[in-house]
Design an enzyme around this catalytic site. Structure first.
Site, short mmCIF file in Angstrom:
data_model
loop_
_atom_site.label_atom_id
_atom_site.label_comp_id
_atom_site.label_asym_id
_atom_site.label_seq_id
_atom_site.Cartn_x
_atom_site.Cartn_y
_atom_site.Cartn_z
N ARG A 37 0.82 -1.21 0.00
CA ARG A 37 0.00 0.00 0.00
C ARG A 37 0.86 1.27 0.00
NH1 ARG A 37 -5.05 -1.94 3.86
NH2 ARG A 37 -6.30 -2.68 2.11
N LYS A 202 -15.20 -15.01 5.95
CA LYS A 202 -16.62 -14.85 6.30
C LYS A 202 -17.54 -14.80 5.11
CE LYS A 202 -17.94 -12.60 10.26
NZ LYS A 202 -18.37 -11.32 10.84
N GLY A 360 -7.10 -7.19 1.10
CA GLY A 360 -5.85 -6.98 1.83
C GLY A 360 -5.12 -8.29 2.09
N GLY A 384 -12.62 -4.40 0.90
CA GLY A 384 -14.02 -3.99 1.10
C GLY A 384 -14.48 -3.03 0.02
P1 ADP Z 1 -9.32 -10.43 2.05
O1 ADP Z 1 -8.66 -9.55 3.07
O2 ADP Z 1 -8.40 -10.81 0.94
O3 ADP Z 1 -10.64 -9.88 1.58
P2 ADP Z 1 -10.57 -12.04 4.08
O4 ADP Z 1 -10.27 -10.99 5.08
O5 ADP Z 1 -11.98 -12.29 3.72
O6 ADP Z 1 -9.67 -11.83 2.77
O7 ADP Z 1 -10.06 -13.46 4.65
C1 ADP Z 1 -8.71 -13.70 4.93
C2 ADP Z 1 -8.57 -14.75 5.99
O8 ADP Z 1 -9.33 -15.90 5.70
C3 ADP Z 1 -7.14 -15.22 6.12
O9 ADP Z 1 -6.59 -14.71 7.30
C4 ADP Z 1 -7.25 -16.76 6.15
O10 ADP Z 1 -6.48 -17.35 7.17
C5 ADP Z 1 -8.73 -16.96 6.41
N1 ADP Z 1 -9.18 -18.28 5.95
C6 ADP Z 1 -9.09 -18.81 4.72
N2 ADP Z 1 -9.55 -20.07 4.71
C7 ADP Z 1 -9.95 -20.34 5.96
C8 ADP Z 1 -10.51 -21.50 6.60
N3 ADP Z 1 -10.75 -22.62 5.93
N4 ADP Z 1 -10.81 -21.41 7.91
C9 ADP Z 1 -10.56 -20.28 8.60
N5 ADP Z 1 -10.04 -19.15 8.06
C10 ADP Z 1 -9.74 -19.20 6.76
MG MG Z 2 -9.10 -9.25 5.16
#
Ligand code: ADP
Ligand code: MG
Length: 404
Positions: A37, A202, A360, A384
């Protein structure tokens, strides 16, 4: 699309220009673990420096509680910025106080100061309009114009993002312009096949984007923590894996809608199940409909997509002309559970067309796994924000810059 650009601000020579960046980088023990970033903010900052502006950089970092908290100081970021710009960068120990005023008044043309974390001030994120506006007026006293370039925060109605842009002459920086160009290509007539890959932790975070994208995409691939809610919606047991029970009906609705619209919904056929949530947890690969039959029984936790799924996802990605990927496929922070994320990232680098990484953690994941930014069509700095844009939402931080 009538986003006000830097040119709309006229000559910036000798003017104090506040730049709202998103320098919210991951830190471990005060060390920046991914400076993506900071690097993404360089084009705008260099343009302003070259134009002879007095550059006042502000950003948030982490989630301090509206009061100073040393672990969220932007000082290490100011130092990194100085290294990347190849010139001294001053640092103000507060955001709108004595130190900030002094640092700004000492600026020379082409000079740069970083203000302390915006969120050390409760006004930055206040829900109450008047409180936010009062803080924005304090910020406004430091500058003559605002360049808004923190793409990661444009979906937030916050003082430095929204209210300040209404007080000072304001325009979008080059990062926001680039991000919007790419996101536009994902929404206006994307080249087909168009594949979206969703993962992360999520389902409820990504629901809006699923309903908005289903009418637009050819394929939807679901991995990460959210895959278990999809498997459960199809009637499979998921043992102790991440599951959002209150989303089961919504997810069933998506599965039905995908079928109706002829969207290929690609769900995992195998997953890596672990004995617990730990880097060194015992683990094994099982079929997606047999998670409860793993040797860990009811305490098994799915932490990655399996190799068969990873290969199918990679094929679907490579065979697409446009791909948007948000959310790691597994808990990539633990090397034993990073294979799925790595396979998806690798396939994305081979897309003959536009391959975009958004989010992120996803951006941090590809860098941590050894990929470089230029292997991808684009790495978005905003998770987001890019999701809300793809959902078709109006983003306050863009509307205030003239975007419609
Ligand atoms: P981004 O920031 O790219 O949008 P998110 O914040 O939605 O992604 O999710 C990232 C997190 O999801 C990571 O820290 C990863 O460890 C977690 N994650 C991925 N797969 C699983 C899983 N099967 N169980 C729990 N957490 C998970
Ligand atoms: Mg995230």
């Amino acid at each position: 699309m009538t986003l006000r650009t830097l040119e709309s601000l006229g000559s910036l020579e000798g003017r104090r220009v506040i730049v709202r960046c998103d320098l919210n980088v991951p830190l471990r023990d005060g060390v920046i673990t991914d400076d993506g970033r900071v690097r993404a903010s360089l084009p705008t900052l260099n343009a302003l420096i070259n134009a002879g502006a007095r550059v006042i950089v502000c950003s948030h970092l982490g989630r301090p509680d509206g009061a100073p908290d040393p672990q969220y100081s932007l000082e290490p970021v100011a130092q990194r910025l100085s290294e990347l710009l190849g010139k001294p960068v001053a640092f103000a120990r507060d955001t709108v106080g004595e130190s900030a005023r002094e640092a700004v008044s000492s600026l020379e043309d082409g000079g740069v100061v970083v203000l302390e974390n915006l969120r050390f001030n409760a006004g930055e994120t206040a829900k109450d309009d008047a409180t936010r506006q009062a803080f924005a007026r304090e910020l406004a006293e430091l500058g003559d114009a605002l360049v808004s370039d923190g793409f990661g925060v444009v979906h937030r109605k916050q003082a430095s993002v929204y209210d300040l842009a209404q007080i000072l002459p304001s325009a979008a920086g080059l990062l926001i312009a680039t991000e919007l160009d790419v996101l536009d290509r994902l929404t206006e007539n994307p080249e087909r096949p168009y594949t979206v890959v969703l993962g992360g932790s999520k389902v409820s975070d990504k629901l809006g984007v699923i309903s908005h994208l289903l009418p637009r995409v050819d394929r939807l691939l679901v991995g990460g923590g959210m895959l278990f809610t999809f498997l459960a919606a199809e009637g499979h047991g998921v043992a102790s894996s991440l599951l959002e029970k209150d989303q089961l009906d919504t997810v069933r609705g998506y599965i039905a809608e995908a079928k109706e619209r002829g969207v290929e919904l690609v769900l995992p056929t195998d997953v890596v199940v672990a004995s617990g949530f730990a880097a060194d947890a015992e683990h094994e690969t099982v079929a997606a409909d047999a998670i409860e039959q793993s040797s860990f029984g009811a305490s098994g936790i799915g932490l990655d997509i399996g190799p068969d799924t990873a290969a199918r996802f990679a094929d679907a990605i490579r065979d697409s002309k446009t791909v948007f990927w948000n959310g790691p496929m597994g808990v990539f922070e633990f090397p034993a559970f990073a294979a799925g994320t790595k396979a998806v990232a690798s396939a994305l680098t081979e897309v003959d067309g536009l391959g975009v990484v958004g989010g992120g953690d996803s951006a941090a994941a590809v860098r941590q796994l050894g990929f470089s930014d230029d292997q991808f069509g684009h790495i978005s700095t905003g998770g987001g924000a890019s999701l809300e844009f793809l959902e078709g939402k109006k983003l306050p931080g863009l509307e205030v810059l003239g975007w419609q």
